[in-house]
Design an enzyme around this catalytic site. Structure first.
Site, mmCIF file in Angstrom:
data_model
loop_
_atom_site.group_PDB
_atom_site.id
_atom_site.type_symbol
_atom_site.label_atom_id
_atom_site.label_comp_id
_atom_site.label_asym_id
_atom_site.label_seq_id
_atom_site.Cartn_x
_atom_site.Cartn_y
_atom_site.Cartn_z
ATOM 1 N N VAL A 476 42.075 53.211 40.047
ATOM 2 C CA VAL A 476 43.348 53.337 39.318
ATOM 3 C C VAL A 476 43.154 54.134 38.022
ATOM 4 O O VAL A 476 43.908 55.057 37.713
ATOM 5 C CB VAL A 476 43.932 51.946 38.997
ATOM 6 C CG1 VAL A 476 45.208 52.076 38.177
ATOM 7 C CG2 VAL A 476 44.218 51.180 40.293
ATOM 8 N N THR A 555 40.818 47.267 34.027
ATOM 9 C CA THR A 555 39.779 46.506 34.727
ATOM 10 C C THR A 555 40.429 45.243 35.284
ATOM 11 O O THR A 555 41.621 45.015 35.082
ATOM 12 C CB THR A 555 38.670 46.049 33.762
ATOM 13 O OG1 THR A 555 39.189 45.007 32.924
ATOM 14 C CG2 THR A 555 38.192 47.195 32.887
ATOM 15 N N LEU A 613 56.356 49.127 40.518
ATOM 16 C CA LEU A 613 57.787 48.756 40.593
ATOM 17 C C LEU A 613 58.253 48.186 39.244
ATOM 18 O O LEU A 613 57.525 47.431 38.616
ATOM 19 C CB LEU A 613 58.010 47.688 41.672
ATOM 20 C CG LEU A 613 57.739 48.096 43.117
ATOM 21 C CD1 LEU A 613 57.974 46.882 44.030
ATOM 22 C CD2 LEU A 613 58.631 49.250 43.529
ATOM 23 N N ASP A 678 46.259 35.292 43.515
ATOM 24 C CA ASP A 678 46.845 36.505 42.942
ATOM 25 C C ASP A 678 48.369 36.411 42.897
ATOM 26 O O ASP A 678 49.002 36.748 41.901
ATOM 27 C CB ASP A 678 46.396 37.710 43.783
ATOM 28 C CG ASP A 678 46.804 39.002 43.144
ATOM 29 O OD1 ASP A 678 46.395 39.232 41.988
ATOM 30 O OD2 ASP A 678 47.560 39.770 43.777
ATOM 31 N N LYS A 682 51.109 36.081 39.708
ATOM 32 C CA LYS A 682 52.256 36.977 39.520
ATOM 33 C C LYS A 682 53.546 36.204 39.301
ATOM 34 O O LYS A 682 54.327 36.524 38.402
ATOM 35 C CB LYS A 682 52.402 37.905 40.732
ATOM 36 C CG LYS A 682 51.301 38.959 40.795
ATOM 37 C CD LYS A 682 51.407 39.775 42.069
ATOM 38 C CE LYS A 682 50.314 40.824 42.126
ATOM 39 N NZ LYS A 682 50.196 41.448 43.450
ATOM 40 N N GLY A 797 48.387 49.792 45.663
ATOM 41 C CA GLY A 797 47.878 51.160 45.840
ATOM 42 C C GLY A 797 47.619 51.779 44.475
ATOM 43 O O GLY A 797 48.346 51.528 43.517
#
Ligand code: ADP
Ligand code: ASP
Ligand code: MG
Length: 815
Positions: A476, A555, A613, A678, A682, A797
């Site tokens: 990234v 990171t 997003l 994860d 979120k 991604g």
């Protein structure tokens, strides 16, 4: 007639003197010229050094003297032929011998009084003017040398003598009346007292010499030739973006020079102003450049602020105590004590309560000021009516100057907001009654940052510089750097944002460049970088002390996340891709939010949920506009969505997980995705951003993984347990398939309660058709009560995550 003055750099060596001669030849064709010259650049400092060494009985004064000697001889030899130079060298050697004897005297008697100092320093200008006049004579026959000491008469305040203007005017006028030469060369800086001793006019005083001659003769122009193309909007050595001011008024020039614009010695303006003589600041090395015109009334082009300047080495002296309130005479005593000791007061502020008076003095005077003032107020101090004098050192004054500032509102507001936003602490403020300048006392270490940000604020309204410090150059991070490189020009032109990547670091090395790292070569540069730790990286960012600094964490590292607070406390904004900070304890999440508010630094983490997003952005907009979130339904794991969309009777579960990891859709450790942690993080972040106080333990997480997989210690072991449990996953799939349902890993938040888990959703459910690695978020709120606000799209991604980070950078830049 014109007066031209050439400064130290302009006459530093033969090459430069030749440039001066070309200018003089041109000018003398148009009118008569008086030329005032400084000592060869650096010679005055060297002369001071010899005197100081000699008085300390340090024989190395002779080495410094020899350097001075050689410089002058070399200059003569390069300016003229051997035959021409013989006589000149002889005279110069004689003068140097005189200087050497004087230094020897200082060495013997251990004394370097101001009077002797003036004598020593005068050699600088006396030598340079002699040499230049001889070189000029070879080009202009009708030229000569005149010793300024015969013209400029002063009192005997050595090192900073005051001029007797009446007598000086008479002498200058009568000399030039009888002068027949086209060009007269005169040494700057030197003068003579009524008693006949050599005096000097203060450091930088050659400008003043020129102004005195210009004013006595009422010439058409006074030109100060130096090494920059005019008076700049700020010191060009510190502010790259500074530019020459085309026109400026006498008063503005005086203020700027008083507050440190060294290009003009402050007393220079007064004589020119009195006779209304225009002063031009010109560049010897770029004579065609327009330069600056200083005159009565200057046209205003760049708004009400004309320039920004600063003075270094300032100390604040504060007289404070209840005993002062309502009692007259304290300030009078303060100022007269300072004035008796000839201590220059650079700035004055007084609190309106009369409870304290604060003055700015030069650091070199601070000790003396404290001693004499403590002495003066000893009685009141002993009665505890006032406190002993407080001295704070290592400060500087920064001043914003402009005649027109008084007609514009909000300038000081803009000035102090800009300083505040950049974490420049202001110790004291003063505004002249004329409202021509606003000055602030700041820490010495903040000078550059303050100048750059104020310059940016008042003169470059257009382009805002963002200084990025990026940690983490994996997938990234490196794509983000590519995206920045590609967009830099566009952003500069269209959004007026100048994005500079000043620091880049991987886990082992870091590299910095204040001008901006060349993003075409960052990979090579980082290889040659210095070793890093989180602490050394932070120290470096802090040390740069740049305005609009942004720390970017790309990171997934817990220790990096722990450093955010230290950045925010320095008013350095933080942009995080790493979601550990926002999903650790509520207390630490809250602390970061509070620090961000307290220090005026942004803390942005849009990519924590849904990659690029605009999930958090949308949520914040709802909340800020007064809506209330009642429920959130979401698929927030691009990786789990990819896995369950691809898992069917034709392949194995563990194979699909491997594939997802290979394609970069999972976290580096796939257990974090598959365990649901994860996703839990979120939904936790969304709940917190919606205003709910929650911790990770409050989120129900019923795992679909068998116990063995949950307990796996390593990634390898984890894969093995997935393989061993293939039938477990096949059953889950078969059951859903039988009911015509799709498997989705769903996060839900409902009135303060949250849960994550695998669900079989039927055809009518909005999640049913969610493809690939997409995410979807449904916000139900008071305004969106029936139909939710839906955000849907690629949620994992490297490309989209990088562009989410980029969006945060731009958002921050436009604030
Ligand atoms: P000279 O030897 O020609 O008298 P100075 O060194 O006294 O030259 O003054 C020129 C220098 O002043 C410039 O080189 C620059 O570094 C400094 N300076 C500080 N502030 C300003 C400013 N606002 N505009 C131009 N120069 C400035
Ligand atoms: N040579 C003196 C100095 O360096 C005077 C001047 O250059 O204006 O201060
Ligand atoms: Mg100067």
């Amino acid at each position: 007639m014109k007066v031209l003055k050439f400064g130290g750099t302009s006459v530093a060596n033969a090459e430069n003197i030749s440039k001066v001669i070309v200018i003089l030849v041109q000018e003398s064709k148009k009118q008569n010229v008086a030329v005032v010259v400084s000592a060869l650049g650096g010679v005055t400092d060297a002369l001071i050094k010899t005197g100081e060494l000699a008085t300390e009985k340090d024989v190395s004064y002779i080495t410094v003297f020899e350097n001075i000697r050689e410089r002058h001889l070399e200059t003569i030899q390069s300016l003229m032929s051997k035959a021409q130079s013989n006589a000149v060298i002889k005279t110069v050697e004689a003068k140097l011998e005189e200087l050497k004897n004087l230094l020897h005297g200082i060495y013997l008697i251990n004394e370097f009084s101001d009077k002797t100092r003036d004598k020593v320093l005068s050699f600088g200008e006396l030598l340079s003017s002699y040499i230049i006049s001889k070189a000029l004579k070879l080009k202009i026959e009708k030229s000569s040398l005149k010793d300024s000491r015969e013209l400029i008469v002063t009192d005997n305040l050595h090192s900073q003598a005051n001029v007797n203007t009446n007598e000086t005017n008479i002498r200058i006028s009568s000399f030039f009346k009888s002068n027949k030469d086209k060009v007269v060369v005169l040494p700057g800086f030197v003068s003579r007292s009524e008693e006949g001793e050599t005096t000097t006019l203060g450091r930088g005083g050659s400008d003043y010499t020129a102004a005195l001659i210009a004013s006595s003769l009422k010439v058409s122009d006074l030109e100060i030739w130096t090494d920059v193309s005019g008076m700049f909007t700020a010191n060009p050595k510190l502010v790259k973006q500074a530019f020459p001011i085309e026109e400026i008024s006498y008063q503005e020039a005086m203020e700027l020079s008083h507050f440190g614009a060294k290009v003009l010695y402050p007393p220079t303006v007064q004589p020119a102003l009195q006779k209304n003589i225009p002063i031009y600041i010109k560049n010897t090395f770029q004579p065609e450049a327009k330069g600056t015109l200083i005159s009565k009334k200057a046209a205003s082009k760049n708004g009400p602020v004309r320039g920004i300047s600063h003075v270094e080495n300032i100390a604040l002296v504060t007289l404070e105590g209840n005993g002062m309130v309502g009692v007259p005479g304290f300030s009078k005593r303060l100022f007269s004590t300072l004035s008796t000791a000839q201590i220059n007061v650079v700035l004055i502020t007084q609190a309106s309560s009369e409870h304290s008076i604060c003055v700015g003095v030069y650091s070199e005077d601070a000790k003396l000021a404290k001693r004499i003032l403590d002495n003066e107020f000893a009685y009141e101090i002993s009665l505890k009516k006032i406190k002993p004098l407080l001295v704070e050192d290592n400060l500087a004054i920064i001043a914003v100057v402009g005649d027109n500032m008084k007609n514009h509102q909000g300038i000081s507001g803009r000035m102090f907001r800009s300083l505040g936003q950049n974490n420049v602490n202001v110790r004291a403020i003063a505004q002249g009654a004329s409202e021509r300048n606003i000055s602030a006392v700041i820490a010495h270490k903040d000078i550059k940052k303050a100048l750059v940000s104020l310059h940016n604020r008042f003169f470059e309204k257009q382009v805002k510089i963002l200084n990025l410090f990026l940690v983490g150059v994996g997938n990234v991070g490196s794509i983000l750097l590519d995206q920045i490189l590609q967009q830099q020009e566009y952003l500069n032109e269209n959004l007026l944002l100048n994005i500079k990547v000043v620091g880049v670091s991987n886990s082992k090395k870091m590299v910095f460049d204040e001008e901006g790292i060349n993003l075409r070569h960052w990979k090579d540069l980082i290889k040659k970088g210095q070793p890093r730790t989180n602490q050394t990286f932070f120290n470096a960012v802090k040390e740069f002390n740049l305005s609009n600094s942004i720390f970017i964490d790309v990171t997934a590292n817990e220790d990096v996340a722990k450093t955010y607070a230290s950045y925010l406390k320095e008013s350095i904004s933080v942009i995080a891709c790493n979601k550990i900070a926002c999903s650790s304890t509520y207390k630490s999440y809250r602390e970061l939010k509070d620090l961000s508010r307290k220090y005026g630094a942004s803390f942005l983490f849009e990519t924590n949920v849904g990659a690029g997003l605009p999930v958090i952005y949308t949520l914040n907009n709802l909340i800020n506009s007064g809506d209330k979130i009642t429920s959130i339904q979401a698929v927030l794991s691009g990786s789990l969505n990819f896995i369950f969309n691809n898992f069917n009777e034709n392949n194995s579960f563990h194979g699909v997980v491997k594939q997802a990891q290979k394609e970069g859709y999972t976290e580096p450790d796939p257990r974090i995705d598959l365990s649901g942690v994860d996703v839990a993080r979120k939904i936790l972040i969304l709940a917190r951003e919606a205003g709910y106080r929650m911790d990770l333990k409050d989120i129900k997480n019923e795992s679909f993984l068998p116990k063995g997989s949950l307990e796996a210690k390593t990634t390898d072991e984890f894969y093995k347990t997935l393989k061993a449990n293939d039938s477990h996953f096949e059953t889950i799939y078969a059951e859903a398939n039988e009911k015509d349902c799709q498997l989705k890993y769903v996060a839900e938040f409902n009135e303060g309660k949250a849960a994550v888990g695998l669900k079989a959703v039927d055809k009518n459910h909005p999640f049913y058709n969610l493809e690939g690695k997409d995410n979807i978020v449904l916000f139900y709120s008071e305004r969106y009560a029936q139909q939710p606000l839906i955000i849907k799209g690629a949620g994992a991604g490297a490309e989209v995550t990088a562009s989410g980070l980029f969006a945060d950078i731009i958002t921050l830049g436009r604030n």
